[in-house]
Design a protein around this motif. Structure first.
Motif, mmCIF file in Angstrom:
data_model
loop_
_atom_site.group_PDB
_atom_site.id
_atom_site.type_symbol
_atom_site.label_atom_id
_atom_site.label_comp_id
_atom_site.label_asym_id
_atom_site.label_seq_id
_atom_site.Cartn_x
_atom_site.Cartn_y
_atom_site.Cartn_z
ATOM 1 N N LEU A 1 39.438 33.951 39.324
ATOM 2 C CA LEU A 1 39.899 35.270 38.892
ATOM 3 C C LEU A 1 39.423 36.347 39.850
ATOM 4 O O LEU A 1 38.388 36.200 40.510
ATOM 5 C CB LEU A 1 39.401 35.548 37.471
ATOM 6 N N TRP B 1 40.400 39.614 34.163
ATOM 7 C CA TRP B 1 40.215 39.177 32.785
ATOM 8 C C TRP B 1 39.453 40.252 32.013
ATOM 9 O O TRP B 1 38.350 40.627 32.398
ATOM 10 C CB TRP B 1 39.464 37.859 32.778
ATOM 11 N N ASN C 1 38.627 29.542 37.433
ATOM 12 C CA ASN C 1 40.031 29.968 37.505
ATOM 13 C C ASN C 1 40.322 30.863 38.705
ATOM 14 O O ASN C 1 41.445 31.321 38.862
ATOM 15 C CB ASN C 1 40.438 30.674 36.223
ATOM 16 N N VAL D 1 36.230 40.322 36.287
ATOM 17 C CA VAL D 1 36.103 40.351 34.834
ATOM 18 C C VAL D 1 35.744 41.774 34.446
ATOM 19 O O VAL D 1 34.844 42.379 35.038
ATOM 20 C CB VAL D 1 34.991 39.397 34.343
ATOM 21 N N TYR E 1 44.736 39.581 32.250
ATOM 22 C CA TYR E 1 44.655 38.672 31.114
ATOM 23 C C TYR E 1 43.624 39.227 30.146
ATOM 24 O O TYR E 1 42.572 39.709 30.575
ATOM 25 C CB TYR E 1 44.256 37.266 31.579
ATOM 26 N N ALA F 1 44.348 32.289 31.846
ATOM 27 C CA ALA F 1 44.122 33.200 32.976
ATOM 28 C C ALA F 1 44.414 32.472 34.285
ATOM 29 O O ALA F 1 44.026 31.318 34.461
ATOM 30 C CB ALA F 1 42.694 33.718 32.962
ATOM 31 N N GLU F 2 45.086 33.164 35.175
ATOM 32 C CA GLU F 2 45.503 32.545 36.433
ATOM 33 C C GLU F 2 44.800 33.181 37.625
ATOM 34 O O GLU F 2 44.347 34.325 37.567
ATOM 35 C CB GLU F 2 47.017 32.663 36.581
ATOM 36 N N LYS F 3 44.762 32.436 38.704
ATOM 37 C CA LYS F 3 44.121 32.869 39.944
ATOM 38 C C LYS F 3 44.560 34.287 40.304
ATOM 39 O O LYS F 3 45.750 34.609 40.261
ATOM 40 C CB LYS F 3 44.484 31.911 41.074
ATOM 41 N N GLU G 1 43.920 37.094 38.709
ATOM 42 C CA GLU G 1 44.034 38.050 37.614
ATOM 43 C C GLU G 1 42.696 38.680 37.271
ATOM 44 O O GLU G 1 41.632 38.129 37.566
ATOM 45 C CB GLU G 1 44.602 37.356 36.361
ATOM 46 N N ALA H 1 35.522 32.486 35.095
ATOM 47 C CA ALA H 1 36.092 33.336 36.149
ATOM 48 C C ALA H 1 36.071 32.623 37.496
ATOM 49 O O ALA H 1 37.045 32.681 38.254
ATOM 50 C CB ALA H 1 35.330 34.649 36.229
#
Length: 111
Positions: free
Chosen positions: A65, A47, A63, A68, A29, A41-43, A45, A60
């Motif tokens: 993530l 970023w 979500n 990052v 994302y 942004a989805e679990k 991913e 982060a």
């Protein structure tokens, strides 16, 4: 693919959150607005952003993530790095532009 494999393949620097390096990556994302990242942004991913402040870690973590990536060698605040360590959020840095890093993630098969 796990975060540590992305780090290795792309020559990224791990600035914080080594505990999160074994997290599986499910996609990517790109956004600099926190509200966009919170909504889009989805679990799992990665970023990509230019932001390096404390709220990036909060988004982060919220979500869930995988990591990052802070692009263009932008600085990451010390309090953000400390919080990322505490939360186990991998903060990765690179001198590459966001556009380039997104393309490289795509080449690795991260959609």
């Amino acid at each position: 693919m796990k975060v540590r494999e992305v780090v290795s393949a792309l020559g990224l620097t791990v600035a914080a959150g080594r505990a999160g390096l074994d997290t599986p990556v499910t996609g990517g994302y790109v956004a600099d607005l926190l509200s966009c990242a919170m909504a889009g942004a989805e679990k799992g991913e990665i970023w990509i952003t230019l932001q390096g402040h404390l709220n990036v870690v909060a988004v982060a973590s919220l979500n869930e993530l995988a990591a990052v990536i802070v692009a263009e060698a932008k600085p990451v605040a010390a309090e953000a790095l400390a919080k990322a360590e505490e939360e186990g959020v991998a903060i990765l840095t690179t001198s590459m532009a966001g556009y380039e890093i997104a393309g490289r993630l795509w080449e690795l098969g991260i959609r």
